[in-house]
Design an enzyme around this catalytic site. Sequence first.
Site, PDB file in Angstrom:
ATOM      1  N   LYS A  48      47.615  27.406  -5.457  1.00  0.00           N
ATOM      2  CA  LYS A  48      46.746  27.006  -5.054  1.00  0.00           C
ATOM      3  C   LYS A  48      46.111  28.431  -5.429  1.00  0.00           C
ATOM      4  O   LYS A  48      45.272  28.688  -5.408  1.00  0.00           O
ATOM      5  CB  LYS A  48      46.982  26.983  -3.784  1.00  0.00           C
ATOM      6  CG  LYS A  48      47.483  25.319  -3.400  1.00  0.00           C
ATOM      7  CD  LYS A  48      47.931  26.048  -1.452  1.00  0.00           C
ATOM      8  CE  LYS A  48      48.355  24.602  -1.040  1.00  0.00           C
ATOM      9  NZ  LYS A  48      48.647  24.401   0.599  1.00  0.00           N
ATOM     10  N   GLY A  49      47.212  29.272  -5.525  1.00  0.00           N
ATOM     11  CA  GLY A  49      47.223  30.643  -6.141  1.00  0.00           C
ATOM     12  C   GLY A  49      45.389  30.803  -6.985  1.00  0.00           C
ATOM     13  O   GLY A  49      45.010  31.963  -6.911  1.00  0.00           O
ATOM     14  N   GLU A 104      45.990  31.255 -13.990  1.00  0.00           N
ATOM     15  CA  GLU A 104      47.050  31.685 -12.749  1.00  0.00           C
ATOM     16  C   GLU A 104      46.281  33.079 -12.249  1.00  0.00           C
ATOM     17  O   GLU A 104      46.197  33.951 -12.602  1.00  0.00           O
ATOM     18  CB  GLU A 104      48.833  32.715 -13.519  1.00  0.00           C
ATOM     19  CG  GLU A 104      49.628  31.475 -13.721  1.00  0.00           C
ATOM     20  CD  GLU A 104      50.534  31.716 -12.623  1.00  0.00           C
ATOM     21  OE1 GLU A 104      49.780  31.503 -10.821  1.00  0.00           O
ATOM     22  OE2 GLU A 104      51.868  31.117 -12.362  1.00  0.00           O
ATOM     23  N   ASP A 105      47.103  32.844 -10.640  1.00  0.00           N
ATOM     24  CA  ASP A 105      46.916  34.533  -9.728  1.00  0.00           C
ATOM     25  C   ASP A 105      47.793  35.686 -10.118  1.00  0.00           C
ATOM     26  O   ASP A 105      46.902  36.594 -10.741  1.00  0.00           O
ATOM     27  CB  ASP A 105      47.088  34.136  -9.014  1.00  0.00           C
ATOM     28  CG  ASP A 105      48.339  33.891  -8.117  1.00  0.00           C
ATOM     29  OD1 ASP A 105      49.174  33.140  -8.939  1.00  0.00           O
ATOM     30  OD2 ASP A 105      48.687  32.945  -6.795  1.00  0.00           O
ATOM     31  N   ASP A 108      54.557  36.897 -12.217  1.00  0.00           N
ATOM     32  CA  ASP A 108      55.305  37.655 -11.592  1.00  0.00           C
ATOM     33  C   ASP A 108      56.900  37.708 -12.217  1.00  0.00           C
ATOM     34  O   ASP A 108      57.401  38.415 -13.271  1.00  0.00           O
ATOM     35  CB  ASP A 108      56.013  37.196 -10.455  1.00  0.00           C
ATOM     36  CG  ASP A 108      56.784  38.179  -9.771  1.00  0.00           C
ATOM     37  OD1 ASP A 108      57.296  39.415  -9.082  1.00  0.00           O
ATOM     38  OD2 ASP A 108      57.367  37.883  -8.796  1.00  0.00           O
ATOM     39  N   LYS A 138      52.835  41.324 -12.539  1.00  0.00           N
ATOM     40  CA  LYS A 138      54.174  42.361 -12.593  1.00  0.00           C
ATOM     41  C   LYS A 138      54.921  42.001 -13.391  1.00  0.00           C
ATOM     42  O   LYS A 138      56.203  41.922 -13.319  1.00  0.00           O
ATOM     43  CB  LYS A 138      53.975  41.389 -10.926  1.00  0.00           C
ATOM     44  CG  LYS A 138      54.135  42.707 -10.406  1.00  0.00           C
ATOM     45  CD  LYS A 138      55.073  41.875  -8.585  1.00  0.00           C
ATOM     46  CE  LYS A 138      54.547  41.644  -7.435  1.00  0.00           C
ATOM     47  NZ  LYS A 138      55.273  41.231  -6.533  1.00  0.00           N
ATOM     48  N   PHE A 159      55.053  43.470  -3.459  1.00  0.00           N
ATOM     49  CA  PHE A 159      54.296  42.281  -3.201  1.00  0.00           C
ATOM     50  C   PHE A 159      53.042  42.033  -2.350  1.00  0.00           C
ATOM     51  O   PHE A 159      52.768  42.972  -1.176  1.00  0.00           O
ATOM     52  CB  PHE A 159      55.113  41.292  -2.075  1.00  0.00           C
ATOM     53  CG  PHE A 159      54.752  39.940  -1.296  1.00  0.00           C
ATOM     54  CD1 PHE A 159      55.455  38.981  -2.600  1.00  0.00           C
ATOM     55  CD2 PHE A 159      53.899  39.213  -1.064  1.00  0.00           C
ATOM     56  CE1 PHE A 159      54.788  37.804  -2.665  1.00  0.00           C
ATOM     57  CE2 PHE A 159      53.701  38.218  -0.520  1.00  0.00           C
ATOM     58  CZ  PHE A 159      54.413  36.957  -1.438  1.00  0.00           C
ATOM     59  N   ARG A 172      44.794  33.952   2.011  1.00  0.00           N
ATOM     60  CA  ARG A 172      44.340  33.666   0.319  1.00  0.00           C
ATOM     61  C   ARG A 172      43.066  33.932   0.391  1.00  0.00           C
ATOM     62  O   ARG A 172      42.295  34.267  -0.762  1.00  0.00           O
ATOM     63  CB  ARG A 172      44.243  32.369   0.245  1.00  0.00           C
ATOM     64  CG  ARG A 172      46.306  31.459  -0.086  1.00  0.00           C
ATOM     65  CD  ARG A 172      45.824  30.227  -0.838  1.00  0.00           C
ATOM     66  NE  ARG A 172      47.183  29.693  -0.585  1.00  0.00           N
ATOM     67  CZ  ARG A 172      48.699  29.963  -1.653  1.00  0.00           C
ATOM     68  NH1 ARG A 172      47.873  30.404  -2.368  1.00  0.00           N
ATOM     69  NH2 ARG A 172      49.233  29.581  -1.855  1.00  0.00           N
TER      70      ARG A 172
HETATM   71  P1  IMP Z   1      56.752  33.940 -10.917  1.00  0.00           P
HETATM   72  O1  IMP Z   1      57.229  32.082 -11.256  1.00  0.00           O
HETATM   73  O2  IMP Z   1      57.851  34.623 -10.304  1.00  0.00           O
HETATM   74  O3  IMP Z   1      56.124  34.349 -12.194  1.00  0.00           O
HETATM   75  O4  IMP Z   1      56.070  33.998  -9.792  1.00  0.00           O
HETATM   76  C1  IMP Z   1      54.857  33.029  -9.542  1.00  0.00           C
HETATM   77  C2  IMP Z   1      54.240  33.152  -8.356  1.00  0.00           C
HETATM   78  O5  IMP Z   1      54.905  33.520  -7.094  1.00  0.00           O
HETATM   79  C3  IMP Z   1      52.785  33.285  -8.510  1.00  0.00           C
HETATM   80  O6  IMP Z   1      52.188  32.450  -9.097  1.00  0.00           O
HETATM   81  C4  IMP Z   1      52.456  33.094  -6.967  1.00  0.00           C
HETATM   82  O7  IMP Z   1      51.806  32.510  -6.760  1.00  0.00           O
HETATM   83  C5  IMP Z   1      53.966  34.093  -6.400  1.00  0.00           C
HETATM   84  N1  IMP Z   1      53.580  35.429  -6.560  1.00  0.00           N
HETATM   85  C6  IMP Z   1      54.764  36.319  -7.274  1.00  0.00           C
HETATM   86  N2  IMP Z   1      54.281  37.756  -6.461  1.00  0.00           N
HETATM   87  C7  IMP Z   1      53.288  37.350  -5.938  1.00  0.00           C
HETATM   88  C8  IMP Z   1      52.692  38.120  -4.769  1.00  0.00           C
HETATM   89  O8  IMP Z   1      53.125  39.677  -4.999  1.00  0.00           O
HETATM   90  N3  IMP Z   1      52.077  38.052  -3.684  1.00  0.00           N
HETATM   91  C9  IMP Z   1      51.540  36.974  -3.456  1.00  0.00           C
HETATM   92  N4  IMP Z   1      52.519  35.296  -4.411  1.00  0.00           N
HETATM   93  C10 IMP Z   1      53.359  36.433  -5.247  1.00  0.00           C
HETATM   94 MG    MG Z   2      51.843  31.744  -3.979  1.00  0.00          MG
END
Ligand code: IMP
Ligand code: MG
Length: 188
Positions: A48-49, A104-105, A108, A138, A159, A172
């Site tokens: 949803k981000g 994507e939001d 990470d 990140k 975070f 959000r």
């Molecule tokens: P990844 O799979 O680790 O790249 O992370 C992707 C998802 O993790 C993002 O779409 C977010 O929903 C969540 N996420 C990662 N870091 C943060 C943060 O700092 N704040 C909020 N959500 C995060």
């Molecule tokens: Mg999330």
Amino acid sequence: MPVVSKNDDDIERVILSEEQLAKRVTELAEEISRDYAGKDLVLIGILKGCVVFLSDLIRKIDVPLSFDFVAVSSYGADTKSSGVVRILKDLDESVESKHVLVVEDIVDTGLTLRLSYLLENLRSRRAASVKVCTLLDKPSRRRVDVPVDYRGFTVEDQFVVGYGLDYQGKYRGLPYIGLLKPEIYGGG
Ligand code: IMP
Ligand code: MG
């Protein structure tokens, strides 16, 4: 006018203001508009981000476009070992011969994009091209390589919440991106 929100009490510090976000979204939209001029563009948001970023972005992009959403399961202890992130909500429309931009939001660890095989999946559906646009990156936390073609901001290993990003489903709707007070995590 001050922002009136009870969520604000939980924020330690604003790291990206509403103005900074608006300026950068406009710049990204200009870049995307140049790159996709004359192409059939479809934005695919990962729920949803993405929703706040996507809704601001589409109002600044200057070429005809459509958009669609996917939802993927988050990776827990078991999905990490199985290496699979399931697609919970698939696309409504075909992407065949369209230029796809995944929105994507935040990227990470990179595991969501990699373990869902979303990019490979879109390519196998014969999209004309598949690129990634993320508001936040990140890189210090990356565990698998993910191609990021458009990046709003690089953030530290902290975070963050707001502007679509949540902590336990909350925050959000904040118009800025900020850091939560440590006591909210049960820390400090
Ligand atoms: P990844 O799979 O680790 O790249 O992370 C992707 C998802 O993790 C993002 O779409 C977010 O929903 C969540 N996420 C990662 N870091 C943060 C943060 O700092 N704040 C909020 N959500 C995060
Ligand atoms: Mg999330």
